[in-house]
Design a protein around this motif. Sequence first.
Motif, PDB file in Angstrom:
ATOM      1  N   TRP A   1      31.521  37.170  41.357  1.00 22.68           N
ATOM      2  CA  TRP A   1      32.328  35.973  41.165  1.00 22.68           C
ATOM      3  C   TRP A   1      31.531  34.697  41.409  1.00 22.68           C
ATOM      4  CZ3 TRP A   1      37.422  37.235  44.291  1.00 22.68           C
ATOM      5  CH2 TRP A   1      38.121  38.255  43.638  1.00 22.68           C
ATOM      6  N   TYR A   2      30.453  34.809  42.149  1.00 16.65           N
ATOM      7  CA  TYR A   2      29.739  33.609  42.590  1.00 16.65           C
ATOM      8  C   TYR A   2      28.331  33.506  42.019  1.00 16.65           C
ATOM      9  CZ  TYR A   2      33.613  33.966  45.824  1.00 16.65           C
ATOM     10  OH  TYR A   2      34.875  34.090  46.354  1.00 16.65           O
TER      11      TYR A   2
ATOM     12  N   GLU B   1      43.310  34.753  48.070  1.00 17.56           N
ATOM     13  CA  GLU B   1      42.505  33.605  48.514  1.00 17.56           C
ATOM     14  C   GLU B   1      43.393  32.382  48.643  1.00 17.56           C
ATOM     15  OE1 GLU B   1      38.365  31.187  47.466  1.00 17.56           O
ATOM     16  OE2 GLU B   1      39.208  32.575  45.984  1.00 17.56           O
TER      17      GLU B   1
ATOM     18  N   ARG C   1      44.349  43.456  45.467  1.00 17.90           N
ATOM     19  CA  ARG C   1      42.901  43.595  45.623  1.00 17.90           C
ATOM     20  C   ARG C   1      42.244  42.384  46.270  1.00 17.90           C
ATOM     21  NH1 ARG C   1      41.258  48.769  45.006  1.00 17.90           N
ATOM     22  NH2 ARG C   1      39.209  47.790  45.080  1.00 17.90           N
ATOM     23  N   ASP C   2      42.882  41.214  46.136  1.00 23.22           N
ATOM     24  CA  ASP C   2      42.265  40.026  46.740  1.00 23.22           C
ATOM     25  C   ASP C   2      43.321  38.928  46.854  1.00 23.22           C
ATOM     26  OD1 ASP C   2      39.486  38.733  47.445  1.00 23.22           O
ATOM     27  OD2 ASP C   2      40.564  37.224  46.292  1.00 23.22           O
TER      28      ASP C   2
ATOM     29  N   ARG D   1      37.038  38.938  35.540  1.00 26.36           N
ATOM     30  CA  ARG D   1      35.911  39.725  35.014  1.00 26.36           C
ATOM     31  C   ARG D   1      36.081  39.994  33.524  1.00 26.36           C
ATOM     32  NH1 ARG D   1      36.642  42.003  40.456  1.00 26.36           N
ATOM     33  NH2 ARG D   1      34.750  41.561  41.665  1.00 26.36           N
TER      34      ARG D   1
ATOM     35  N   THR E   1      32.153  44.872  45.633  1.00 31.87           N
ATOM     36  CA  THR E   1      32.089  43.549  46.272  1.00 31.87           C
ATOM     37  C   THR E   1      32.513  42.478  45.281  1.00 31.87           C
ATOM     38  OG1 THR E   1      29.819  42.961  45.641  1.00 31.87           O
ATOM     39  CG2 THR E   1      30.094  44.380  47.591  1.00 31.87           C
ATOM     40  N   ARG E   2      32.600  41.257  45.785  1.00 28.91           N
ATOM     41  CA  ARG E   2      32.977  40.102  44.960  1.00 28.91           C
ATOM     42  C   ARG E   2      31.764  39.263  44.550  1.00 28.91           C
ATOM     43  NH1 ARG E   2      36.090  40.127  49.547  1.00 28.91           N
ATOM     44  NH2 ARG E   2      38.340  40.470  49.347  1.00 28.91           N
ATOM     45  N   THR E   3      30.568  39.741  44.778  1.00 29.62           N
ATOM     46  CA  THR E   3      29.389  38.900  44.564  1.00 29.62           C
ATOM     47  C   THR E   3      29.290  38.381  43.132  1.00 29.62           C
ATOM     48  OG1 THR E   3      28.070  40.900  44.165  1.00 29.62           O
ATOM     49  CG2 THR E   3      28.031  39.975  46.399  1.00 29.62           C
TER      50      THR E   3
ATOM     51  N   LYS F   1      36.927  35.820  38.152  1.00 25.89           N
ATOM     52  CA  LYS F   1      37.811  36.665  38.947  1.00 25.89           C
ATOM     53  C   LYS F   1      38.458  37.752  38.079  1.00 25.89           C
ATOM     54  CE  LYS F   1      39.214  34.200  43.090  1.00 25.89           C
ATOM     55  NZ  LYS F   1      40.346  33.791  43.940  1.00 25.89           N
TER      56      LYS F   1
END
Length: 442
Positions: A432-433, A356, A353-354, A201, A428-430, A199
């Motif tokens: 992260w996964y 969760e 920005r996010d 990065r 995008t958040r791709t 997250k």
Amino acid sequence: MEGGDMLSSVLRSANSHLIRYLAAALLRELAEEEAGPAFSVRFWDGSCTEPRHPPPFTLVLHDPSALRVLFDAPDELTLGECFMRGHIDVEGDLQAAFALAERLMTYQPSATQQAILHRLAACLPEENTEMQGHLGEGDGALHSRERDRAAIAYHYDVSNEFYRLWLDRSMLYSAGYFERTDDTLEAAQLHKLDYLCRKLRLQPGEKLLDIGCGWGGLILHAASHYGVEACGVTVSVRQAELAQERIEAAGMSSRCAVRICDYRDLEGAERYDKICSIGMFEHVGEPMLGSYFEQAWRMLRPGGVFLNSGIAASATYRRPGASFIDEYVFPDGDLVPLYSALQQAERCGFEVRDVEELREHYALTLDRWVEALERHSDEAKRHTGDMTYRIWRLYMAAAARAFRQGRIHLYHTLLSKPEAGECHLPLTRTDWYEDTVQARAA
């Protein structure tokens, strides 16, 4: 035995029998009203009530005076203190027993039940309800540096050996990240460490600040697997000592450092590419939120991100009565609704920005902590005493229920410090996964 002594003994026995009979009748009616699973009760003399089917838990009454607490307008604090003192206990499923506790706190007796309660009260000995508070005026003003140090020391300096019994090997005292509900605690905490780093990065050579670093698990992971230079700060002396030992043992002293320091006292020209705060936010206090985010903003380089993870209060739920956890677990802890935190962060210039929600993950983590603590109950009591063991067992089980019911929440909030309007983040958040620590190692 003389005649007077014999009469006193007979009266005491009759009184004890009457107390047991009346208490059992009231508790049985409560269970039936809720249409929940019946439970058994074991009284101070060893006698028991047994339901028709195997009960999920047994309520153990070690002292008849505990019945005053159970039936005389109890709240979270008085019930918790009764459990803490050992006047009541729960054998079996502690989670199932909370339904009974919640029913007692909202109990509105019928006319018949009021008559039984009146008769019961006349038979009961008095309960000593005076308990010593843990922080007072001598510890300083609320959320002053002095008082915050005292509050943190009260909770986190209990004993490193005590925490080691039920935390994972990295000694992470925050929620794991579960890919499946049957993940082990070790797996969930490793997932969490990697998820946090993704997250953020993190990139090799970047500087990372961890506010409230605990025993150093995250800074060690980030330095070892992501090549950053990591600094952690904590006001807990015992945490810092063990974190430093672990850093040296891992041969990471050139890339990791831990300091005993209040976040408000971070000074100098040092700036960080990324900042995180995992499970420390609950200790900040609502009046100090502005100062907290201002300090993070000042320490963060333009274009950097701040990942703030903390427990939040529900915006709609209000607890009836006083808080056991505030009094005996987290003195001066302050859970605020998410909107309050975001408002203060944005006022300082941060861009959200996010966000969760991860409350289910905390419930699963707490389940595993309680299970481990109960497995090591004898060792835990040797390190801290019976009362501390009982407090931690009760608070963690109660917190798991509160997370499941949505009365409290856990949020990851990713905040950016724009540089001339640019956040330098992917669309995008791709990412992260995609990668995991295991994949990197392979």
